[in-house]
Scaffold this active site. Structure first.
Site, short mmCIF file in Angstrom:
data_model
loop_
_atom_site.label_atom_id
_atom_site.label_comp_id
_atom_site.label_asym_id
_atom_site.label_seq_id
_atom_site.Cartn_x
_atom_site.Cartn_y
_atom_site.Cartn_z
N CYS A 243 -18.63 -20.23 19.51
CA CYS A 243 -19.03 -21.62 19.75
C CYS A 243 -20.42 -21.85 19.15
CB CYS A 243 -19.10 -22.01 21.22
SG CYS A 243 -17.60 -21.67 22.13
N ARG B 230 -18.51 -21.33 13.51
CA ARG B 230 -18.60 -20.54 14.74
C ARG B 230 -17.45 -20.82 15.70
NH1 ARG B 230 -23.55 -18.33 15.60
NH2 ARG B 230 -23.08 -18.13 17.80
N TRP C 20 -14.90 -22.40 20.20
CA TRP C 20 -13.88 -21.39 19.91
C TRP C 20 -13.37 -20.96 21.28
CZ3 TRP C 20 -13.13 -16.10 20.90
CH2 TRP C 20 -12.13 -15.49 20.13
N ASN D 9 -22.27 -21.47 25.16
CA ASN D 9 -21.67 -20.46 24.28
C ASN D 9 -21.78 -19.12 25.00
OD1 ASN D 9 -20.97 -18.78 22.11
ND2 ASN D 9 -23.06 -18.79 21.31
N GLY D 10 -20.66 -18.45 25.20
CA GLY D 10 -20.67 -17.17 25.92
C GLY D 10 -19.54 -17.16 26.94
N GLU E 262 -10.27 -3.02 3.86
CA GLU E 262 -10.99 -4.28 3.68
C GLU E 262 -10.16 -5.29 2.87
OE1 GLU E 262 -13.31 -5.88 4.86
OE2 GLU E 262 -14.11 -7.22 3.35
N LYS F 131 -8.97 -8.93 4.23
CA LYS F 131 -9.29 -10.19 3.54
C LYS F 131 -8.02 -11.01 3.36
CE LYS F 131 -12.63 -10.48 4.05
NZ LYS F 131 -13.60 -9.54 4.54
N GLU G 276 -6.68 -12.36 6.90
CA GLU G 276 -7.44 -13.39 7.61
C GLU G 276 -7.54 -14.70 6.84
OE1 GLU G 276 -11.53 -12.49 8.59
OE2 GLU G 276 -11.88 -11.51 6.69
N HIS H 234 4.18 9.27 5.00
CA HIS H 234 4.42 9.67 6.40
C HIS H 234 4.92 8.50 7.24
CE1 HIS H 234 2.70 13.58 5.66
NE2 HIS H 234 1.67 12.99 5.06
N LYS I 277 -16.90 -17.19 12.81
CA LYS I 277 -17.73 -16.31 11.99
C LYS I 277 -18.40 -15.21 12.80
CE LYS I 277 -19.95 -15.10 8.25
NZ LYS I 277 -19.17 -14.27 7.31
O1 M6R Z 1 -21.39 -10.37 11.93
P1 M6R Z 1 -20.66 -9.03 11.95
O2 M6R Z 1 -20.80 -8.29 10.69
O3 M6R Z 1 -21.07 -8.21 13.13
O4 M6R Z 1 -19.16 -9.41 12.14
C1 M6R Z 1 -18.17 -8.43 12.29
C2 M6R Z 1 -16.79 -8.99 12.13
O5 M6R Z 1 -16.56 -9.99 13.10
C3 M6R Z 1 -16.56 -9.58 10.74
O6 M6R Z 1 -16.79 -8.64 9.74
C4 M6R Z 1 -15.12 -10.11 10.63
O7 M6R Z 1 -14.22 -9.05 10.66
C5 M6R Z 1 -14.94 -10.95 9.37
N1 M6R Z 1 -14.09 -12.06 9.65
C6 M6R Z 1 -14.34 -10.20 8.26
O8 M6R Z 1 -14.15 -10.97 7.12
#
Ligand code: M6R
Length: 600
Positions: free
Chosen positions: A2, A27, A74, A100-101, A473, A477, A480, A496, A595
């Site tokens: 949030c 956020r 969020w 937020n929290g 990774e 990508k 997501e 395996h 984010k």
């Molecule tokens: O801000 P951070 O690097 O701590 O965030 C970690 C993850 O939330 C972040 O890398 C997330 O997996 C991204 N959406 C990846 O693209």
């Protein structure tokens, strides 16, 4: 998660609140709301969905006030809906809160408040805050009632409160980010500096367990015991242009293209031909073991960091999901160096893991992008990425810069322990921005391949050695940003189990650049071909063997094996971007994500 924003000053607050929310939409974006402190009382407007929906609703309202708070959500407790959108008001509609929290004891508090006659309209944990302030307002000042409330809240909060008839906003934080912006005759509150950068660069970071009262000409901070606290005014280094798209269709694309510059910024002033300069106070010879803790993409860069440090420094490195680390009885002690990696510096799980490691006596080092963020302030020492703001939910430049920072740390530790950093490694590292640029000069081929991938429902990403974390990774990508199911695997593990999935509908993406496992990767590619699978291979220029086995290839420049993930990741990022864009997805704000994940 949030985003919260607050304004008090001389301008009409609504446009600023909306602009502030737009900057922080990454956020959270399932509902949004504002509350203005008008002459005749509070006026709240909320909408389900993006900030754009809120703008439509607010357009018909007469909102003239110069004091207001705002929120983009969020969802954690309660589905995304208008009634669960913030701000949350008390029974009389005189007190409004954005939060937020997570309030962990909200159920118990809600029960008590309901028994006392308070009526709740939402399913959120946050609503208890406004009702508690209402309860404690009897015979108490606004500040007094908020203080009493804060003392009984368990969990995390960054929050802002307005009350009818009060020319002030009260803010507070515990475990969620919160920043105060100081203007000339106006003040701002926000979850993130990017939201206030347009108006001021003078900021104050609120500490955990602090409350602030802001008026248009000043502010006063207190600890939760009521004691007044002194705050330092800091200067933001980022500028407003950095948080604009600058001609790119999406932030994700802009941030991918920023990588040569971003990596150069991470290396700047730290790398010389035979040495590395880092202002980290570590007794490298005394370090017995390193534990790296992070989440998501940052975790994957940590996996690469492990291999780098073990190869060059011969120190044992363990990499832990921060979200798992604290929920067991981890073995960490004073001879360990705990390295936390986080772009935002606010990820709740990473912060909690950091605290756990600190409590157990480990020395802590942060690899963080956002200056002044909670993790950056909690660690004993650190390496800032200097990558500039990363707005897109999908991390891209943060990843390459994190590897660059881990490479610097590797060279630093090696030099401290052995008296000499590997000169070839330093030379290669210095040349990386240029090599990344080489790939970015030819993005067209990748966008053509994306046309094919957009039709697939599943994909397998395979790599070995230093490029195994890259398979993870690359898959992250794609899933997501494009909502395509993708799995990353060490290529040899495929036989395996996952090989059972292979058919003409399940493409495999191989990272097949020339390294010590190249011959093995060729065999793995053969195994896929033999089963009718289609292959996209990331290869070095003039590669014949891997190219002959692949249906599509993308070339990346030759780089020392241990640094090759920094170039090989670029086509994987571009592929994910182009597929998502071709599918018409809101690339920068994929569904269900935010984010920075500031809740556990
Ligand atoms: O801000 P951070 O690097 O701590 O965030 C970690 C993850 O939330 C972040 O890398 C997330 O997996 C991204 N959406 C990846 O693209």
């Amino acid at each position: 998660m949030c985003g919260i924003f607050g304004y008090i000053g001389f301008r009409k607050a609504t446009p600023l609140l909306i602009e502030g929310l737009r900057q922080m939409e990454y956020r959270g974006y399932d509902s949004a709301g504002v509350c203005l402190s008008e002459k005749n009382g509070l006026k709240a407007v909320k909408a389900k969905g993006r900030v754009g929906e809120l703008v439509k609703k607010a357009a018909n309202q007469d909102l003239a006030s110069t004091i207001g708070i705002a929120h983009t959500r969020w969802a954690t407790h309660g589905a995304p809906s208008e009634k669960n959108a913030h701000p949350h008001l008390d029974c009389q509609g005189d007190i409004a809160v954005v939060h937020n929290g997570i309030i962990e004891n909200y159920q118990a508090l809600k029960k008590i408040l309901e028994k006392e006659g308070h009526c709740f309209v939402s399913e959120t944990d946050s609503e208890v805050i406004s009702h508690l302030i209402e309860k404690f307002s009897e015979g108490a000042s606004f500040e007094g009632a908020v203080l009493k409330t804060l003392k009984i809240l368990q969990g995390t909060f960054g929050l802002a409160v307005v009350k009818a008839g009060e020319d002030k906003i009260i803010g507070a934080r515990k475990g969620s980010p919160f920043i105060l912006g100081l203007g000339d005759g106006e003040m701002f509150l926000a979850s993130d500096a990017s939201a206030i950068l347009k108006y001021t660069k003078k900021v104050v970071y609120l500490d955990d367990g602090e409350m602030v009262t802001i008026g248009k000409d000043g502010f006063l901070t207190r600890k939760l015991n009521g004691e007044v606290s002194e705050k330092e005014v800091c200067e933001l280094k980022w500028n407003a242009e950095q948080i604009e798209k600058g001609g790119f269709k999406h932030f994700m694309l802009k941030e991918i293209f920023e990588q040569p510059q971003a990596v150069a910024n991470t290396l700047r002033g730290r790398l010389a031909s035979d040495t590395v300069k880092l202002s980290v106070d570590i007794d490298a010879k005394a370090v017995n073991r390193i534990v790296i803790m992070a989440c998501g993409t940052s975790f994957y860069s940590g996996l690469i960091g492990k291999q780098l440090i073990e190869k060059f420094c011969r120190v044992r490195v363990d990499v832990e999901y921060a979200s798992e680390f604290r929920y067991r009885d981890p073995i960490v002690d004073k001879d360990d160096l705990a390295v936390v990696i986080s772009q935002s510096g606010e990820t709740a799980d990473t912060l909690a893991a950091l605290k756990e490691a600190k409590e157990r006596g480990a020395k802590t080092l942060g690899i963080v992008n956002v200056v002044g963020s909670t993790i950056a302030r909690e660690v004993d020492c650190g390496i800032y990425l200097h990558a500039g703001p990363e707005i897109s939910v999908a991390a891209t430049k943060a990843f390459t810069c994190q590897i660059a920072a881990l490479a610097l740390l590797t060279a630093f530790l090696q030099e401290q322990r052995t008296g000499r950093a590997d000169p070839e490694f330093l030379r290669e590292l210095a040349g990386l921005p240029e090599k990344i640029q080489d790939i970015l000069d030819h993005p067209q081929e990748i966008s053509k391949i994306a046309e094919v991938f957009r039709k697939t429902r599943n994909a397998l990403y395979l790599g070995r050695g230093f490029n195994y974390p890259l398979a993870l990774e690359g898959a992250l990508k794609l899933k997501e940003t494009s909502y395509i199911h993708a799995e990353g695997y060490p290529a040899a593990e495929m036989k395996h189990g996952p090989i059972a999935l292979i058919d003409e509908n399940m493409p495999a993406v191989f990272i097949a650049t020339k390294d010590q496992t190249y011959e093995k990767i060729l065999s793995n590619m053969q195994e896929i071909k033999a089963r009718g699978g289609r292959i996209l291979a990331i290869v070095n220029p003039r590669d014949k063997e891997a190219s002959n086995l692949a249906d599509w290839i993308i070339e990346t420049p030759v780089v020392m094996e241990c640094l090759s993930p920094m170039v090989n990741v670029v086509p994987l990022q571009l592929l994910a971007y182009y597929v998502a864009d071709a599918k018409g997805i809101d690339v920068d704000k994929p569904r269900n994500l935010a984010k920075s994940v500031t809740v556990e």
